[in-house]
Motif scaffolding. Structure first.
Motif, PDB file in Angstrom:
ATOM      1  N   LEU A   1       0.834  -1.196   0.000  1.00  0.00           N
ATOM      2  CA  LEU A   1       0.000   0.000   0.000  1.00  0.00           C
ATOM      3  C   LEU A   1       0.872   1.251   0.000  1.00  0.00           C
ATOM      4  O   LEU A   1       1.952   1.289   0.597  1.00  0.00           O
ATOM      5  CB  LEU A   1      -0.921  -0.005   1.225  1.00  0.00           C
ATOM      6  N   LYS A   2       0.378   2.273  -0.639  1.00  0.00           N
ATOM      7  CA  LYS A   2       1.134   3.525  -0.757  1.00  0.00           C
ATOM      8  C   LYS A   2       0.282   4.690  -0.269  1.00  0.00           C
ATOM      9  O   LYS A   2      -0.888   4.514   0.092  1.00  0.00           O
ATOM     10  CB  LYS A   2       1.579   3.751  -2.197  1.00  0.00           C
ATOM     11  N   LYS A   3       0.870   5.871  -0.272  1.00  0.00           N
ATOM     12  CA  LYS A   3       0.195   7.069   0.205  1.00  0.00           C
ATOM     13  C   LYS A   3      -1.132   7.258  -0.521  1.00  0.00           C
ATOM     14  O   LYS A   3      -1.203   7.184  -1.746  1.00  0.00           O
ATOM     15  CB  LYS A   3       1.089   8.287  -0.025  1.00  0.00           C
ATOM     16  N   GLY A   4      -2.189   7.484   0.256  1.00  0.00           N
ATOM     17  CA  GLY A   4      -3.519   7.685  -0.301  1.00  0.00           C
ATOM     18  C   GLY A   4      -4.369   6.428  -0.316  1.00  0.00           C
ATOM     19  O   GLY A   4      -5.595   6.514  -0.454  1.00  0.00           O
ATOM     20  N   ASP A   5      -3.739   5.241  -0.196  1.00  0.00           N
ATOM     21  CA  ASP A   5      -4.500   3.988  -0.158  1.00  0.00           C
ATOM     22  C   ASP A   5      -5.240   3.844   1.174  1.00  0.00           C
ATOM     23  O   ASP A   5      -4.816   4.390   2.196  1.00  0.00           O
ATOM     24  CB  ASP A   5      -3.570   2.790  -0.355  1.00  0.00           C
ATOM     25  N   LYS A   6      -6.338   3.108   1.144  1.00  0.00           N
ATOM     26  CA  LYS A   6      -7.132   2.877   2.352  1.00  0.00           C
ATOM     27  C   LYS A   6      -6.976   1.441   2.829  1.00  0.00           C
ATOM     28  O   LYS A   6      -6.867   0.511   2.032  1.00  0.00           O
ATOM     29  CB  LYS A   6      -8.618   3.155   2.079  1.00  0.00           C
ATOM     30  N   LEU A   7      -6.971   1.297   4.137  1.00  0.00           N
ATOM     31  CA  LEU A   7      -6.970  -0.045   4.730  1.00  0.00           C
ATOM     32  C   LEU A   7      -8.383  -0.615   4.711  1.00  0.00           C
ATOM     33  O   LEU A   7      -9.360   0.142   4.817  1.00  0.00           O
ATOM     34  CB  LEU A   7      -6.444   0.006   6.160  1.00  0.00           C
ATOM     35  N   PRO A   8      -8.528  -1.924   4.580  1.00  0.00           N
ATOM     36  CA  PRO A   8      -9.867  -2.521   4.569  1.00  0.00           C
ATOM     37  C   PRO A   8     -10.461  -2.575   5.973  1.00  0.00           C
ATOM     38  O   PRO A   8      -9.726  -2.596   6.967  1.00  0.00           O
ATOM     39  CB  PRO A   8      -9.608  -3.931   4.036  1.00  0.00           C
ATOM     40  N   PRO A   9     -11.782  -2.606   6.078  1.00  0.00           N
ATOM     41  CA  PRO A   9     -12.406  -2.782   7.389  1.00  0.00           C
ATOM     42  C   PRO A   9     -12.129  -4.187   7.925  1.00  0.00           C
ATOM     43  O   PRO A   9     -11.953  -5.131   7.155  1.00  0.00           O
ATOM     44  CB  PRO A   9     -13.895  -2.578   7.120  1.00  0.00           C
ATOM     45  N   VAL A  10     -12.085  -4.320   9.228  1.00  0.00           N
ATOM     46  CA  VAL A  10     -11.864  -5.609   9.885  1.00  0.00           C
ATOM     47  C   VAL A  10     -13.024  -5.871  10.840  1.00  0.00           C
ATOM     48  O   VAL A  10     -13.390  -4.985  11.623  1.00  0.00           O
ATOM     49  CB  VAL A  10     -10.528  -5.634  10.657  1.00  0.00           C
ATOM     50  N   LEU A  11     -13.597  -7.042  10.753  1.00  0.00           N
ATOM     51  CA  LEU A  11     -14.656  -7.435  11.686  1.00  0.00           C
ATOM     52  C   LEU A  11     -14.119  -8.539  12.590  1.00  0.00           C
ATOM     53  O   LEU A  11     -14.073  -9.699  12.192  1.00  0.00           O
ATOM     54  CB  LEU A  11     -15.888  -7.941  10.930  1.00  0.00           C
ATOM     55  N   PRO A  12     -13.696  -8.220  13.806  1.00  0.00           N
ATOM     56  CA  PRO A  12     -13.228  -9.261  14.737  1.00  0.00           C
ATOM     57  C   PRO A  12     -14.423  -9.993  15.345  1.00  0.00           C
ATOM     58  O   PRO A  12     -15.392  -9.369  15.771  1.00  0.00           O
ATOM     59  CB  PRO A  12     -12.460  -8.473  15.808  1.00  0.00           C
ATOM     60  N   ILE A  13     -14.348 -11.307  15.375  1.00  0.00           N
ATOM     61  CA  ILE A  13     -15.427 -12.123  15.933  1.00  0.00           C
ATOM     62  C   ILE A  13     -14.845 -13.032  17.005  1.00  0.00           C
ATOM     63  O   ILE A  13     -13.895 -13.775  16.751  1.00  0.00           O
ATOM     64  CB  ILE A  13     -16.102 -12.978  14.846  1.00  0.00           C
ATOM     65  N   VAL A  14     -15.403 -12.975  18.188  1.00  0.00           N
ATOM     66  CA  VAL A  14     -15.004 -13.848  19.289  1.00  0.00           C
ATOM     67  C   VAL A  14     -16.112 -14.873  19.512  1.00  0.00           C
ATOM     68  O   VAL A  14     -17.266 -14.508  19.750  1.00  0.00           O
ATOM     69  CB  VAL A  14     -14.751 -13.050  20.588  1.00  0.00           C
ATOM     70  N   ILE A  15     -15.778 -16.145  19.405  1.00  0.00           N
ATOM     71  CA  ILE A  15     -16.733 -17.224  19.650  1.00  0.00           C
ATOM     72  C   ILE A  15     -16.432 -17.821  21.021  1.00  0.00           C
ATOM     73  O   ILE A  15     -15.353 -18.380  21.248  1.00  0.00           O
ATOM     74  CB  ILE A  15     -16.637 -18.298  18.557  1.00  0.00           C
ATOM     75  N   TYR A  16     -17.367 -17.687  21.930  1.00  0.00           N
ATOM     76  CA  TYR A  16     -17.162 -18.087  23.331  1.00  0.00           C
ATOM     77  C   TYR A  16     -18.068 -19.264  23.677  1.00  0.00           C
ATOM     78  O   TYR A  16     -19.291 -19.176  23.549  1.00  0.00           O
ATOM     79  CB  TYR A  16     -17.456 -16.893  24.244  1.00  0.00           C
TER      80      TYR A  16
END
Length: 330
Positions: free
Chosen positions: A105-120
């Protein structure tokens, strides 16, 4: 834990991940994603420990109208972790570092969203804050702007409605949870047979194998028997349970026969016979409790003494799968 590795094996199948999202997360953006693009991610975390933790537990998929990726970071927990939000924040940060490096990734690029899921899958209710900011002392309102904001989705298995798998027979995660919370071998066999029928098509063979391996590891924990082999098919697990259930029933009948041999045949002795039968049932259950849990506290002894023979028999059956003495006698 071997049981955790069984979970990872199950969630290495796109179908299981899809059922998790559609049946339990149920996001409002569900119609905007394409499950056909589900793709496992092998992230190169900074340490071997984290790399091992998340093998087969990170997925990405595309939104239908964009090329953005949604990363699913799955974490499996059998015990309550109050500081889980901090761990999730660490994992997410390391994942972002890996994305920046591997995707250049370079300047101006966006990081993707992350959905953390905890299974308990623990028996007690989850107590840890889901939002990281809840773990941080605000001290002063002016510092709130510098407090990180990140949360995770919690799937608490013991909050799943008991009849979920019957109401949603096509959701494999629902069957997974139902199997984990069975209280007797008979109930476990019934759910295994339902799952066998659902996965009978040849294309489901890899998922059947993963369920069989997961169940093998689950039963080792529940029965506290390391000798249970790593089964490759649900039919093998079902046959093993049938054999163990038969052995247990025969043992119980033999104990009852011993009691019967000591009984008199006169009608006036019936009351004494029932007392003797209950006394023997108490003795046998007490022995089973000491063997499985290693302790027999006074409160448990009192509860058992007060129970009738039918209740004692019920507990003797449930002890095969109850993870704790408290869960057995609840």
């Amino acid at each position: 834990m071997p049981h955790d590795t069984g979970y990872k094996l199950l969630f290495s199948h796109p179908r299981i991940v899809q059922d998790l999202i559609t049946g339990f997360v149920q996001p409002e953006w569900l119609d905007s994603i394409d499950f056909k693009t589900l793709d496992p991610v092998k992230a190169s975390f900074a340490t071997d420990d984290l790399r091992q933790r998340h093998d087969d537990c990170i997925w990405r998929l595309k939104f239908k109208d964009t090329w953005l990726y949604l990363y699913l970071l799955l974490e499996f927990q059998s015990s309550d972790d109050y500081f889980m939000a901090n761990r999730i924040m660490t994992y997410t940060g390391l994942l972002y570092q890996d994305i920046i490096r591997t995707q250049a990734l370079k300047k101006g690029d966006k990081l993707p969203p992350v959905l953390p899921i905890v299974i308990y899958n623990g028996t007690s209710n989850w107590s840890g804050p889901i939002e990281i900011s809840a773990l941080i002392d605000p001290v002063h309102p002016a510092l709130r702007a510098y407090t990180p904001k990140l949360s995770y989705f919690l799937l608490q298995e013991n909050a799943t409605p008991k009849g979920y798998s019957q109401a949603h027979p096509d959701n494999l995660v629902g069957h997974l949870i139902a199997l984990e919370w069975c209280s007797t071998p008979d109930e476990l066999r019934e759910h295994i047979q339902l799952l066998q029928h659902k996965l009978k098509a040849a294309r489901y063979q890899p998922i059947r194998r993963s369920f069989a391996i997961w169940l093998s590891r689950l039963l080792r924990v529940k029965f506290k028997e390391k000798s249970i082999p790593e089964y490759q098919e649900l039919t093998e697990v079902n046959a093993m349970l049938a054999e163990r259930l038969t052995d247990w029933t025969l043992q119980w009948k033999k104990e009852g026969e011993k009691i019967g041999e000591k009984r008199g045949e006169k009608k006036g002795e019936k009351k004494g016979e029932k007392i003797g039968e209950k006394k023997e049932a108490v003795r046998l259950l007490s022995k089973q409790i000491r063997l499985k849990y290693g302790e027999f506290p006074s409160w448990a002894a009192h509860k058992i003494e007060q129970a009738d023979t039918e209740q004692l028999e019920n507990w003797a059956e449930r002890i095969l799968t109850a993870e704790s003495l408290e869960a057995l006698l609840e």
